[in-house]
Motif scaffolding. Structure first.
Motif, mmCIF file in Angstrom:
data_model
loop_
_atom_site.group_PDB
_atom_site.id
_atom_site.type_symbol
_atom_site.label_atom_id
_atom_site.label_comp_id
_atom_site.label_asym_id
_atom_site.label_seq_id
_atom_site.Cartn_x
_atom_site.Cartn_y
_atom_site.Cartn_z
ATOM 1 N N GLY A 78 139.226 -37.219 27.441
ATOM 2 C CA GLY A 78 138.698 -36.953 28.772
ATOM 3 C C GLY A 78 137.229 -37.357 28.862
ATOM 4 O O GLY A 78 136.413 -36.967 28.026
ATOM 5 N N GLY A 79 136.894 -38.168 29.859
ATOM 6 C CA GLY A 79 135.513 -38.587 30.057
ATOM 7 C C GLY A 79 135.073 -39.779 29.227
ATOM 8 O O GLY A 79 133.928 -40.220 29.346
ATOM 9 N N PHE A 80 135.954 -40.300 28.381
ATOM 10 C CA PHE A 80 135.626 -41.468 27.559
ATOM 11 C C PHE A 80 136.001 -42.746 28.306
ATOM 12 O O PHE A 80 137.060 -42.806 28.933
ATOM 13 C CB PHE A 80 136.413 -41.467 26.242
ATOM 14 C CG PHE A 80 135.866 -40.550 25.182
ATOM 15 C CD1 PHE A 80 135.223 -41.063 24.070
ATOM 16 C CD2 PHE A 80 136.026 -39.177 25.280
ATOM 17 C CE1 PHE A 80 134.745 -40.222 23.080
ATOM 18 C CE2 PHE A 80 135.547 -38.329 24.305
ATOM 19 C CZ PHE A 80 134.896 -38.844 23.199
ATOM 20 N N ALA A 81 135.178 -43.756 28.184
ATOM 21 C CA ALA A 81 135.520 -45.088 28.686
ATOM 22 C C ALA A 81 136.448 -45.744 27.668
ATOM 23 O O ALA A 81 136.382 -45.418 26.471
ATOM 24 C CB ALA A 81 134.257 -45.923 28.871
ATOM 25 N N PRO A 82 137.311 -46.666 28.089
ATOM 26 C CA PRO A 82 138.217 -47.332 27.143
ATOM 27 C C PRO A 82 137.476 -47.951 25.944
ATOM 28 O O PRO A 82 137.950 -47.849 24.812
ATOM 29 C CB PRO A 82 138.896 -48.406 27.992
ATOM 30 C CG PRO A 82 138.899 -47.833 29.366
ATOM 31 C CD PRO A 82 137.596 -47.075 29.478
ATOM 32 N N ARG A 83 136.334 -48.555 26.165
ATOM 33 C CA ARG A 83 135.589 -49.168 25.046
ATOM 34 C C ARG A 83 135.107 -48.102 24.060
ATOM 35 O O ARG A 83 135.044 -48.342 22.861
ATOM 36 C CB ARG A 83 134.441 -50.028 25.557
ATOM 37 C CG ARG A 83 133.358 -49.277 26.266
ATOM 38 C CD ARG A 83 132.163 -50.148 26.670
ATOM 39 N NE ARG A 83 131.272 -49.429 27.537
ATOM 40 C CZ ARG A 83 130.508 -48.407 27.157
ATOM 41 N NH1 ARG A 83 130.524 -47.997 25.918
ATOM 42 N NH2 ARG A 83 129.717 -47.785 28.025
ATOM 43 N N GLU A 84 134.784 -46.902 24.573
ATOM 44 C CA GLU A 84 134.361 -45.815 23.691
ATOM 45 C C GLU A 84 135.530 -45.331 22.833
ATOM 46 O O GLU A 84 135.356 -45.043 21.647
ATOM 47 C CB GLU A 84 133.801 -44.650 24.509
ATOM 48 C CG GLU A 84 132.491 -44.946 25.194
ATOM 49 C CD GLU A 84 132.053 -43.819 26.111
ATOM 50 O OE1 GLU A 84 130.869 -43.432 26.031
ATOM 51 O OE2 GLU A 84 132.894 -43.327 26.907
ATOM 52 N N VAL A 85 136.699 -45.234 23.448
ATOM 53 C CA VAL A 85 137.888 -44.826 22.702
ATOM 54 C C VAL A 85 138.179 -45.841 21.605
ATOM 55 O O VAL A 85 138.436 -45.474 20.450
ATOM 56 C CB VAL A 85 139.116 -44.666 23.640
ATOM 57 C CG1 VAL A 85 140.385 -44.424 22.842
ATOM 58 C CG2 VAL A 85 138.884 -43.545 24.642
ATOM 59 N N ASN A 86 138.127 -47.120 21.945
ATOM 60 C CA ASN A 86 138.383 -48.170 20.950
ATOM 61 C C ASN A 86 137.384 -48.100 19.800
ATOM 62 O O ASN A 86 137.765 -48.188 18.631
ATOM 63 C CB ASN A 86 138.341 -49.549 21.604
ATOM 64 C CG ASN A 86 139.487 -49.771 22.563
ATOM 65 O OD1 ASN A 86 140.521 -49.108 22.484
ATOM 66 N ND2 ASN A 86 139.314 -50.696 23.488
ATOM 67 N N ALA A 87 136.099 -47.938 20.133
ATOM 68 C CA ALA A 87 135.071 -47.861 19.092
ATOM 69 C C ALA A 87 135.286 -46.623 18.221
ATOM 70 O O ALA A 87 135.226 -46.704 16.982
ATOM 71 C CB ALA A 87 133.680 -47.840 19.727
ATOM 72 N N PHE A 88 135.558 -45.489 18.846
ATOM 73 C CA PHE A 88 135.782 -44.246 18.119
ATOM 74 C C PHE A 88 136.946 -44.383 17.144
ATOM 75 O O PHE A 88 136.842 -44.014 15.970
ATOM 76 C CB PHE A 88 136.045 -43.116 19.119
ATOM 77 C CG PHE A 88 136.423 -41.811 18.488
ATOM 78 C CD1 PHE A 88 135.501 -41.080 17.765
ATOM 79 C CD2 PHE A 88 137.706 -41.314 18.631
ATOM 80 C CE1 PHE A 88 135.853 -39.866 17.183
ATOM 81 C CE2 PHE A 88 138.067 -40.101 18.058
ATOM 82 C CZ PHE A 88 137.132 -39.379 17.331
ATOM 83 N N ARG B 239 139.255 -45.230 11.688
ATOM 84 C CA ARG B 239 140.009 -46.067 10.734
ATOM 85 C C ARG B 239 139.139 -46.434 9.532
ATOM 86 O O ARG B 239 139.619 -46.463 8.395
ATOM 87 C CB ARG B 239 140.532 -47.329 11.417
ATOM 88 C CG ARG B 239 141.758 -47.091 12.258
ATOM 89 C CD ARG B 239 142.340 -48.403 12.816
ATOM 90 N NE ARG B 239 143.156 -48.109 13.976
ATOM 91 C CZ ARG B 239 142.706 -48.082 15.234
ATOM 92 N NH1 ARG B 239 141.460 -48.387 15.520
ATOM 93 N NH2 ARG B 239 143.515 -47.773 16.225
ATOM 94 N N ARG B 240 137.878 -46.718 9.782
ATOM 95 C CA ARG B 240 136.959 -47.050 8.684
ATOM 96 C C ARG B 240 136.764 -45.850 7.762
ATOM 97 O O ARG B 240 136.749 -45.996 6.534
ATOM 98 C CB ARG B 240 135.627 -47.535 9.232
ATOM 99 C CG ARG B 240 135.732 -48.960 9.772
ATOM 100 C CD ARG B 240 134.503 -49.433 10.512
ATOM 101 N NE ARG B 240 133.289 -49.351 9.746
ATOM 102 C CZ ARG B 240 132.075 -49.539 10.282
ATOM 103 N NH1 ARG B 240 131.948 -49.829 11.565
ATOM 104 N NH2 ARG B 240 131.004 -49.446 9.524
ATOM 105 N N LEU C 211 138.153 -43.107 2.606
ATOM 106 C CA LEU C 211 138.780 -41.993 1.900
ATOM 107 C C LEU C 211 139.993 -42.449 1.099
ATOM 108 O O LEU C 211 140.211 -41.984 -0.029
ATOM 109 C CB LEU C 211 139.162 -40.892 2.886
ATOM 110 C CG LEU C 211 137.983 -40.215 3.602
ATOM 111 C CD1 LEU C 211 138.490 -39.267 4.674
ATOM 112 C CD2 LEU C 211 137.087 -39.493 2.618
ATOM 113 N N MET C 212 140.774 -43.354 1.674
ATOM 114 C CA MET C 212 141.947 -43.869 0.959
ATOM 115 C C MET C 212 141.543 -44.620 -0.300
ATOM 116 O O MET C 212 142.204 -44.511 -1.333
ATOM 117 C CB MET C 212 142.783 -44.770 1.875
ATOM 118 C CG MET C 212 143.452 -44.042 3.034
ATOM 119 S SD MET C 212 144.610 -42.786 2.503
ATOM 120 C CE MET C 212 145.800 -43.776 1.650
ATOM 121 N N LYS C 213 140.472 -45.382 -0.230
ATOM 122 C CA LYS C 213 139.982 -46.102 -1.416
ATOM 123 C C LYS C 213 139.648 -45.120 -2.530
ATOM 124 O O LYS C 213 139.955 -45.359 -3.691
ATOM 125 C CB LYS C 213 138.750 -46.939 -1.067
ATOM 126 C CG LYS C 213 139.060 -48.183 -0.289
ATOM 127 C CD LYS C 213 137.774 -48.927 0.045
ATOM 128 C CE LYS C 213 138.032 -50.104 0.956
ATOM 129 N NZ LYS C 213 136.766 -50.737 1.386
#
Length: 154
Positions: free
Chosen positions: A123-133, A138-139, A144-146
């Motif tokens: 809620g309140g996030f722009a699509p680009r913010e969601v993608n960056a987040f 994932r990083r 952690l997986m490494k």
């Protein structure tokens, strides 16, 4: 002087988000009439919704659950009729986890609940913010997986 490392709260914030979102998700599941499945079991089913009939070892990798934890959760899911175990036709020693019709019906309902949770999350996030987040998450997961894989090799 406070170092950068001392001021970071990412792990703490992720733990708090995990805790509160689990409680909220559980309540939304109950409100939707989904009483037999908890969020952890939903994680297993989510993987199966992407790839049905996979070996337990592959399911363990994709859910990041230990084989013993996964086995007991699969026992419950099988007992309630959401999955079944079948032998692989290619290798009779391999047991595959297969979805049932009951699970196919659940998927539609569970997806609606997941969408409601996603809307709450972002809620309140722009699509680009969601993608960056999600890229950042994932990083972090990769880092952690490494570490987990390095420990397994030692």
């Amino acid at each position: 002087m406070i170092t950068l490392r001392q001021r970071r709260e990412g792990g703490f914030l992720i733990a708090k988000i995990h805790h509160i979102s689990g409680r909220i998700f559980g309540k939304i599941l109950k409100k939707a009439g989904i009483n037999e499945i908890n969020p952890a079991q939903g994680r297993i089913l989510f993987v199966l919704w992407k790839t049905d009939e996979i070996p337990i070892s592959e399911l363990a990798k994709r859910t990041l659950l230990s084989k013993s934890t996964l086995t007991s959760m699969l026992d419950r899911l099988e007992k309630t009729g959401y999955v079944t175990r079948v032998r692989s036709k290619e290798d009779r020693r391999t047991i595959l986890i297969k979805r049932t019709e009951k699970d196919r019906i659940l998927e539609k309902k569970y997806t609606q609940v997941s969408n409601e949770m996603t809307d709450l999350f972002y809620g309140g996030f722009a699509p680009r913010e969601v993608n960056a987040f999600e890229d950042y998450l994932r990083r972090i997961l990769t880092n952690l997986m490494k570490k987990t894989q390095a420990r397994a090799r030692v």
